[in-house]
Design a protein around this motif. Structure first.
Motif, PDB file in Angstrom:
ATOM      1  N   GLU A 142       0.827  -1.207   0.000  1.00 50.77           N
ATOM      2  CA  GLU A 142       0.000   0.000   0.000  1.00 50.77           C
ATOM      3  C   GLU A 142       0.863   1.259   0.000  1.00 50.77           C
ATOM      4  OE1 GLU A 142      -2.683  -0.733   3.256  1.00 50.77           O
ATOM      5  OE2 GLU A 142      -4.102  -1.769   1.941  1.00 50.77           O
ATOM      6  N   GLU A 143       1.986   1.216   0.728  1.00 43.77           N
ATOM      7  CA  GLU A 143       2.899   2.374   0.717  1.00 43.77           C
ATOM      8  C   GLU A 143       3.556   2.531  -0.653  1.00 43.77           C
ATOM      9  OE1 GLU A 143       4.984   5.761   2.211  1.00 43.77           O
ATOM     10  OE2 GLU A 143       3.083   4.778   2.653  1.00 43.77           O
ATOM     11  N   ALA A 144       3.922   1.427  -1.270  1.00 46.54           N
ATOM     12  CA  ALA A 144       4.480   1.492  -2.632  1.00 46.54           C
ATOM     13  C   ALA A 144       3.458   2.088  -3.590  1.00 46.54           C
ATOM     14  CB  ALA A 144       4.892   0.092  -3.101  1.00 46.54           C
ATOM     15  N   LEU A 145       2.207   1.691  -3.442  1.00 45.27           N
ATOM     16  CA  LEU A 145       1.146   2.225  -4.298  1.00 45.27           C
ATOM     17  C   LEU A 145       0.970   3.725  -4.059  1.00 45.27           C
ATOM     18  CD1 LEU A 145      -1.093   1.715  -6.338  1.00 45.27           C
ATOM     19  CD2 LEU A 145      -2.588   1.063  -4.430  1.00 45.27           C
ATOM     20  N   ARG A 146       0.957   4.124  -2.808  1.00 47.39           N
ATOM     21  CA  ARG A 146       0.796   5.543  -2.479  1.00 47.39           C
ATOM     22  C   ARG A 146       1.931   6.372  -3.073  1.00 47.39           C
ATOM     23  NH1 ARG A 146       2.569   9.391   0.544  1.00 47.39           N
ATOM     24  NH2 ARG A 146       4.140   8.162   1.621  1.00 47.39           N
ATOM     25  N   LEU A 147       3.163   5.924  -2.883  1.00 49.94           N
ATOM     26  CA  LEU A 147       4.320   6.659  -3.392  1.00 49.94           C
ATOM     27  C   LEU A 147       4.365   6.671  -4.915  1.00 49.94           C
ATOM     28  CD1 LEU A 147       7.043   5.433  -0.880  1.00 49.94           C
ATOM     29  CD2 LEU A 147       6.124   7.765  -1.070  1.00 49.94           C
ATOM     30  N   SER A 148       4.037   5.541  -5.524  1.00 48.75           N
ATOM     31  CA  SER A 148       4.077   5.494  -6.993  1.00 48.75           C
ATOM     32  C   SER A 148       3.020   6.419  -7.594  1.00 48.75           C
ATOM     33  CB  SER A 148       3.912   4.066  -7.506  1.00 48.75           C
ATOM     34  OG  SER A 148       2.661   3.537  -7.141  1.00 48.75           O
ATOM     35  N   ARG A 149       1.896   6.530  -6.935  1.00 49.99           N
ATOM     36  CA  ARG A 149       0.866   7.470  -7.411  1.00 49.99           C
ATOM     37  C   ARG A 149       1.284   8.916  -7.159  1.00 49.99           C
ATOM     38  NH1 ARG A 149      -4.556   4.100  -5.610  1.00 49.99           N
ATOM     39  NH2 ARG A 149      -4.708   2.915  -7.568  1.00 49.99           N
ATOM     40  N   GLN A 150       1.868   9.138  -5.990  1.00 50.90           N
ATOM     41  CA  GLN A 150       2.302  10.502  -5.654  1.00 50.90           C
ATOM     42  C   GLN A 150       3.331  11.014  -6.649  1.00 50.90           C
ATOM     43  OE1 GLN A 150       3.776  10.914  -1.637  1.00 50.90           O
ATOM     44  NE2 GLN A 150       4.790  12.850  -2.085  1.00 50.90           N
ATOM     45  N   TYR A 151       4.258  10.166  -7.037  1.00 42.17           N
ATOM     46  CA  TYR A 151       5.333  10.571  -7.952  1.00 42.17           C
ATOM     47  C   TYR A 151       5.052  10.175  -9.412  1.00 42.17           C
ATOM     48  CZ  TYR A 151       7.822  11.725  -3.713  1.00 42.17           C
ATOM     49  OH  TYR A 151       8.183  12.283  -2.512  1.00 42.17           O
ATOM     50  N   GLN A 152       3.866   9.657  -9.658  1.00 39.41           N
ATOM     51  CA  GLN A 152       3.407   9.300 -11.003  1.00 39.41           C
ATOM     52  C   GLN A 152       4.323   8.283 -11.705  1.00 39.41           C
ATOM     53  OE1 GLN A 152       2.604  12.952 -13.107  1.00 39.41           O
ATOM     54  NE2 GLN A 152       0.979  13.511 -11.681  1.00 39.41           N
ATOM     55  N   TYR A 153       4.693   7.246 -10.971  1.00 41.67           N
ATOM     56  CA  TYR A 153       5.458   6.133 -11.533  1.00 41.67           C
ATOM     57  C   TYR A 153       4.459   5.049 -11.927  1.00 41.67           C
ATOM     58  CZ  TYR A 153       9.401   8.442  -9.260  1.00 41.67           C
ATOM     59  OH  TYR A 153      10.340   9.360  -8.863  1.00 41.67           O
ATOM     60  N   LYS A 154       3.938   5.172 -13.124  1.00 44.18           N
ATOM     61  CA  LYS A 154       2.839   4.317 -13.563  1.00 44.18           C
ATOM     62  C   LYS A 154       3.183   2.822 -13.533  1.00 44.18           C
ATOM     63  CE  LYS A 154      -0.543   7.072 -14.456  1.00 44.18           C
ATOM     64  NZ  LYS A 154      -1.743   6.953 -13.628  1.00 44.18           N
ATOM     65  N   ARG A 155       4.345   2.464 -14.029  1.00 45.67           N
ATOM     66  CA  ARG A 155       4.715   1.050 -14.082  1.00 45.67           C
ATOM     67  C   ARG A 155       4.748   0.453 -12.672  1.00 45.67           C
ATOM     68  NH1 ARG A 155       6.336  -0.891 -18.499  1.00 45.67           N
ATOM     69  NH2 ARG A 155       7.238   1.056 -19.214  1.00 45.67           N
ATOM     70  N   LEU A 156       5.350   1.166 -11.738  1.00 45.62           N
ATOM     71  CA  LEU A 156       5.424   0.679 -10.360  1.00 45.62           C
ATOM     72  C   LEU A 156       4.037   0.670  -9.713  1.00 45.62           C
ATOM     73  CD1 LEU A 156       7.268  -0.474  -8.273  1.00 45.62           C
ATOM     74  CD2 LEU A 156       7.856   1.844  -7.567  1.00 45.62           C
ATOM     75  N   GLU A 157       3.194   1.635 -10.073  1.00 46.05           N
ATOM     76  CA  GLU A 157       1.820   1.634  -9.588  1.00 46.05           C
ATOM     77  C   GLU A 157       1.125   0.345 -10.018  1.00 46.05           C
ATOM     78  OE1 GLU A 157      -2.398   4.045 -10.232  1.00 46.05           O
ATOM     79  OE2 GLU A 157      -0.543   4.935 -10.982  1.00 46.05           O
ATOM     80  N   GLY A 158       1.302  -0.023 -11.273  1.00 42.22           N
ATOM     81  CA  GLY A 158       0.693  -1.252 -11.774  1.00 42.22           C
ATOM     82  C   GLY A 158       1.204  -2.488 -11.060  1.00 42.22           C
ATOM     83  N   TYR A 159       2.515  -2.565 -10.851  1.00 47.59           N
ATOM     84  CA  TYR A 159       3.072  -3.738 -10.172  1.00 47.59           C
ATOM     85  C   TYR A 159       2.650  -3.790  -8.714  1.00 47.59           C
ATOM     86  CZ  TYR A 159       5.788  -5.253 -14.165  1.00 47.59           C
ATOM     87  OH  TYR A 159       6.156  -5.734 -15.399  1.00 47.59           O
ATOM     88  N   SER A 160       2.523  -2.638  -8.061  1.00 54.62           N
ATOM     89  CA  SER A 160       2.041  -2.621  -6.676  1.00 54.62           C
ATOM     90  C   SER A 160       0.599  -3.109  -6.607  1.00 54.62           C
ATOM     91  CB  SER A 160       2.145  -1.203  -6.094  1.00 54.62           C
ATOM     92  OG  SER A 160       3.486  -0.783  -6.052  1.00 54.62           O
ATOM     93  N   LEU A 161      -0.214  -2.693  -7.566  1.00 56.62           N
ATOM     94  CA  LEU A 161      -1.596  -3.169  -7.624  1.00 56.62           C
ATOM     95  C   LEU A 161      -1.650  -4.673  -7.870  1.00 56.62           C
ATOM     96  CD1 LEU A 161      -3.102  -0.199  -9.625  1.00 56.62           C
ATOM     97  CD2 LEU A 161      -3.893  -0.973  -7.365  1.00 56.62           C
ATOM     98  N   LEU A 162      -0.779  -5.176  -8.736  1.00 55.07           N
ATOM     99  CA  LEU A 162      -0.740  -6.620  -8.978  1.00 55.07           C
ATOM    100  C   LEU A 162      -0.291  -7.374  -7.733  1.00 55.07           C
ATOM    101  CD1 LEU A 162       0.638  -6.791 -12.613  1.00 55.07           C
ATOM    102  CD2 LEU A 162      -1.675  -7.345 -11.818  1.00 55.07           C
ATOM    103  N   GLY A 163       0.659  -6.808  -6.993  1.00 51.18           N
ATOM    104  CA  GLY A 163       1.079  -7.426  -5.735  1.00 51.18           C
ATOM    105  C   GLY A 163      -0.079  -7.507  -4.752  1.00 51.18           C
ATOM    106  N   LEU A 164      -0.847  -6.415  -4.661  1.00 53.22           N
ATOM    107  CA  LEU A 164      -2.025  -6.416  -3.784  1.00 53.22           C
ATOM    108  C   LEU A 164      -3.065  -7.413  -4.284  1.00 53.22           C
ATOM    109  CD1 LEU A 164      -2.322  -2.597  -3.087  1.00 53.22           C
ATOM    110  CD2 LEU A 164      -1.949  -4.386  -1.369  1.00 53.22           C
TER     111      LEU A 164
END
Length: 195
Positions: free
Chosen positions: A29-51
């Motif tokens: 969830e922290e990875a998702l929050r940070l990836s959204r905050q800094y607009q790192y789309k690829r990492l946002e996607g992988y964090s969502l897949l991890g969840l």
């Protein structure tokens, strides 16, 4: 920024594999929050897949599907990479566990299209594992044998020993389901290879 988000994502995945689900949730969830905050789309996607995978392992199908669909939407905005493959493969896995055979088959077809012509041994091995699991779940017999054999070959070529061992165990299970005496011998041979 990016490094912190990636670190949280990686630790979350490791905590998940270790069975420490509360910590895994926190890190993902922290990875998702940070990836959204800094607009790192690829990492946002992988964090969502991890969840999504974590929810799926806990039997929370609705939450798993919601995270997978969010990851799929993110993946569709990114060109290149493999996130769309992993999002489709996650969709197939969720649909399989919900006995939604049409969605599972469609997701598998879309996942395969993402990697088929790219000579990606590891990803094709993962695809064959999911296709084999789907065959077992849907048909309840050994029709999955060819998928698991293909997965083993591809994963061995890719040097992915843990995943190949998983495919060997699934192959042994598929052999067991056939109730064929010759397959029973092959099952014992397969189990010996795993040991």
């Amino acid at each position: 920024g990016h490094r912190s988000a990636a670190l949280h994502n990686n630790i979350g995945v490791l905590d998940h594999f270790a069975g420490n689900y509360p910590k895994a949730f926190g890190h993902l969830e922290e990875a998702l929050r940070l990836s959204r905050q800094y607009q790192y789309k690829r990492l946002e996607g992988y964090s969502l897949l991890g969840l999504s995978t974590l929810y799926l392992d806990l039997g929370a199908f609705h939450e798993a599907r919601q995270a997978q669909l969010q990851a799929l939407r993110v993946a569709e905005t990114i060109s290149g990479g493999l996130i769309l493959f992993y999002a489709q493969l996650a969709g197939a896995s969720i649909a399989r566990q919900e006995n939604d055979w049409i969605e599972a088959a469609n997701s598998l077809v879309l996942a395969r299209q993402e990697v088929e012509e790219r000579d990606l041994l590891y990803e094709m091995g993962l695809w064959h594992i999911e296709a084999g699991r789907q065959a077992i779940a849907q048909y309840g017999n050994g029709t999955a044998v060819d998928h698991f054999r293909s997965a083993i070959d591809l994963l061995d070529q890719a040097g992915k020993k843990a995943e190949a061992a998983q495919a060997y165990m699934l192959l042994a299970h598929a052999y067991h389901l056939t109730k064929d005496p010759l397959a029973q011998g092959a099952m014992h041979e397969t189990l010996q290879r795993c040991l």
